[in-house]
Design an enzyme around this catalytic site. Structure first.
Site, PDB file in Angstrom:
ATOM      1  N   HIS A  90       0.820  -1.217   0.000  1.00 54.02           N
ATOM      2  CA  HIS A  90       0.000   0.000   0.000  1.00 54.02           C
ATOM      3  C   HIS A  90       0.851   1.264   0.000  1.00 54.02           C
ATOM      4  O   HIS A  90       0.328   2.372   0.077  1.00 54.02           O
ATOM      5  CB  HIS A  90      -0.928  -0.019   1.227  1.00 54.02           C
ATOM      6  CG  HIS A  90      -2.087   0.917   1.144  1.00 54.02           C
ATOM      7  ND1 HIS A  90      -2.132   2.109   1.832  1.00 54.02           N
ATOM      8  CD2 HIS A  90      -3.239   0.853   0.445  1.00 54.02           C
ATOM      9  CE1 HIS A  90      -3.272   2.727   1.572  1.00 54.02           C
ATOM     10  NE2 HIS A  90      -3.956   1.999   0.740  1.00 54.02           N
TER      11      HIS A  90
ATOM     12  N   ASP B 143      18.629   8.804  -6.627  1.00 59.47           N
ATOM     13  CA  ASP B 143      20.001   9.199  -6.333  1.00 59.47           C
ATOM     14  C   ASP B 143      20.214   9.298  -4.819  1.00 59.47           C
ATOM     15  O   ASP B 143      19.623   8.534  -4.068  1.00 59.47           O
ATOM     16  CB  ASP B 143      20.359  10.492  -7.063  1.00 59.47           C
ATOM     17  CG  ASP B 143      20.433  10.295  -8.587  1.00 59.47           C
ATOM     18  OD1 ASP B 143      20.586   9.140  -9.019  1.00 59.47           O
ATOM     19  OD2 ASP B 143      20.334  11.292  -9.324  1.00 59.47           O
TER      20      ASP B 143
ATOM     21  N   LYS C   9       3.453   4.417  -1.033  1.00 61.56           N
ATOM     22  CA  LYS C   9       3.564   5.411  -2.110  1.00 61.56           C
ATOM     23  C   LYS C   9       4.850   6.191  -1.864  1.00 61.56           C
ATOM     24  O   LYS C   9       4.833   7.331  -1.386  1.00 61.56           O
ATOM     25  CB  LYS C   9       2.372   6.375  -2.121  1.00 61.56           C
ATOM     26  CG  LYS C   9       0.985   5.687  -2.181  1.00 61.56           C
ATOM     27  CD  LYS C   9       0.396   5.523  -0.814  1.00 61.56           C
ATOM     28  CE  LYS C   9      -1.079   5.105  -0.828  1.00 61.56           C
ATOM     29  NZ  LYS C   9      -1.414   3.937  -1.562  1.00 61.56           N
TER      30      LYS C   9
END
Length: 407
Positions: free
Chosen positions: A297, A304, A299
């Protein structure tokens, strides 16, 4: 969410702020104890926005903390999404209102035959601001399925706790959503710590008025300028053509690009959508991993040494084109190392690498219809936005209508 159409989120978002501390919180096991602790320590104000609040053990624990805070004189604003959160019992709502909690429901609509039909223009943010000094931003809802002891269906997710100048931006945005600036404010911003750490942070929101593509643009800019590696872990991956193209271009110019998606999802269509893109990504040299231990779930992303994001925005048509979202973008090598280490551990312990041998065999019919389906789904939010629709707003529940609101 309010009717104050003159409020412009750009006045308080999309600005880099120096001097912040950022603390990574993985899953509800790390997030809930810290969030509840800070609510218990609140002296003047608590503001919460959440897509989902369930009346389960986590929701009831939050309920008790908010009631206690309100009873000791803290100004408490709680906002839930009218589609994401189910019907609450009369007792649950009434006890909050009796204690003085200001309970807001975003876009409350009738539910014919008990069905929640209004999937579009949802308030998908997950924000918590305490006394204007501490803020939490991420993807974790207030529900027991974010706890590891929930079992094999427990969500894998992330949030961050922030201190420093960025909290003033988050607080200004959150207060505007519930019109606190029209009332006696609970927080004196002169009390906010001017410097709390070394992180540079930007708070970015997405709405359907002035900030339609702000989150997506930050992703695209960072991918375009990536020099070494891009690691994206996202629950629902079906992005715009522009974002997908930038990932492919990055991989082709020699950047190590890794995508982590869930093999299991609370929305099966999201898994099907992501898998439809696998060959397209593999052809460009993108490394694709499926996390198969529990529903994914998260996000989050790391690029870099000094760029990361954590928030509520998925990389799918709903989040990028319709939902109200909020992410923080972070420039801090120490935080990047920590988040990358967590994601690397996740990849080693619970992911399988997708290659051409594991791709499902495509029939001639699927080869023909696949591109058509992709472009239909990708453009659907734009078409949906053109349909005649009400202006979403929030309703603050009151004691005299508690029975009707809970029914």
């Amino acid at each position: 969410m309010s009717d104050r159409s003159h409020f412009d989120p750009r006045n308080v978002t999309c600005r880099w702020r120096d001097g912040n501390s950022v603390r990574l919180l993985e899953n509800g096991d790390e997030f809930f104890p810290r969030a509840f602790e800070m609510i218990d320590r609140a002296e003047r104000e608590v503001i919460i926005e959440t897509f989902i609040l369930f009346e389960d053990r986590v929701g009831l624990e939050l309920h008790s903390r908010l009631v206690a805070a309100a009873k000791r004189g803290v100004q408490v604003h709680l906002t839930v999404d009218g589609w994401g959160s189910p019907t609450f019992s009369h007792e649950f709502v009434a006890s909050l209102l009796d204690a003085g909690v200001r309970f807001h429901v975003f876009d409350p609509r009738p539910r014919p035959f008990g069905l929640r039909l209004y999937v579009f223009r949802r308030m998908h943010r997950k924000l918590l601001v305490i006394d204007g000094k501490h803020a939490f931003v991420g993807g974790i809802n207030y529900s027991a399925d974010h706890m590891l002891d929930y079992g094999p269906d427990a969500m894998q997710d992330y949030s961050v706790e922030l201190e420093g100048p960025i909290v003033a931006d988050i607080h200004a945005f959150a207060t505007a959503q519930v019109c606190i600036d029209d009332e006696a404010k609970g927080v004196d911003q002169s009390d906010v710590r001017p410097c709390a750490g070394e992180a540079r942070v930007m708070f970015v929101t997405r709405d359907n008025v002035r900030c339609r593509t702000d989150v997506e643009r930050r992703y695209i800019q960072a991918i375009r300028h990536a020099e070494r590696d891009v690691l994206i872990a996202n629950a629902y991956f079906f992005p715009s053509h522009g974002l997908l193209s930038e990932l492919r271009h990055a991989a082709r110019r020699g950047v190590s690009v890794t995508l982590v998606v869930g093999a299991r999802s609370d929305e099966p269509i999201a898994t099907l959508g992501a898998r439809a893109l696998y060959k397209h990504l593999l052809d460009a040299g993108v490394r694709v991993l499926e996390y198969n231990v529990r529903p994914f779930h998260g996000k989050v992303a790391v690029i870099d040494d000094d760029w990361a994001t954590v928030g509520s925005s998925n990389l799918d048509p709903l989040s990028l084109s319709l939902n109200l979202e909020a992410n923080v973008f972070i420039r801090d090598p120490a935080f990047n190392r920590q988040l990358r280490a967590r994601l690397d551990a996740l990849g080693k312990a619970g992911c399988r690498r997708i290659d051409y041998g594991t791709l499902p065999h495509s029939t001639a019919w699927q080869a023909l219809t696949g591109p058509i389906a992709y472009h239909l789904i990708r453009r659907f939010p734009r078409w949906a936005g053109l349909l005649p629709a009400h202006t979403p707003r929030s309703l603050m529940l009151r004691l005299r209508s508690t029975q009707e609101a809970a029914a």
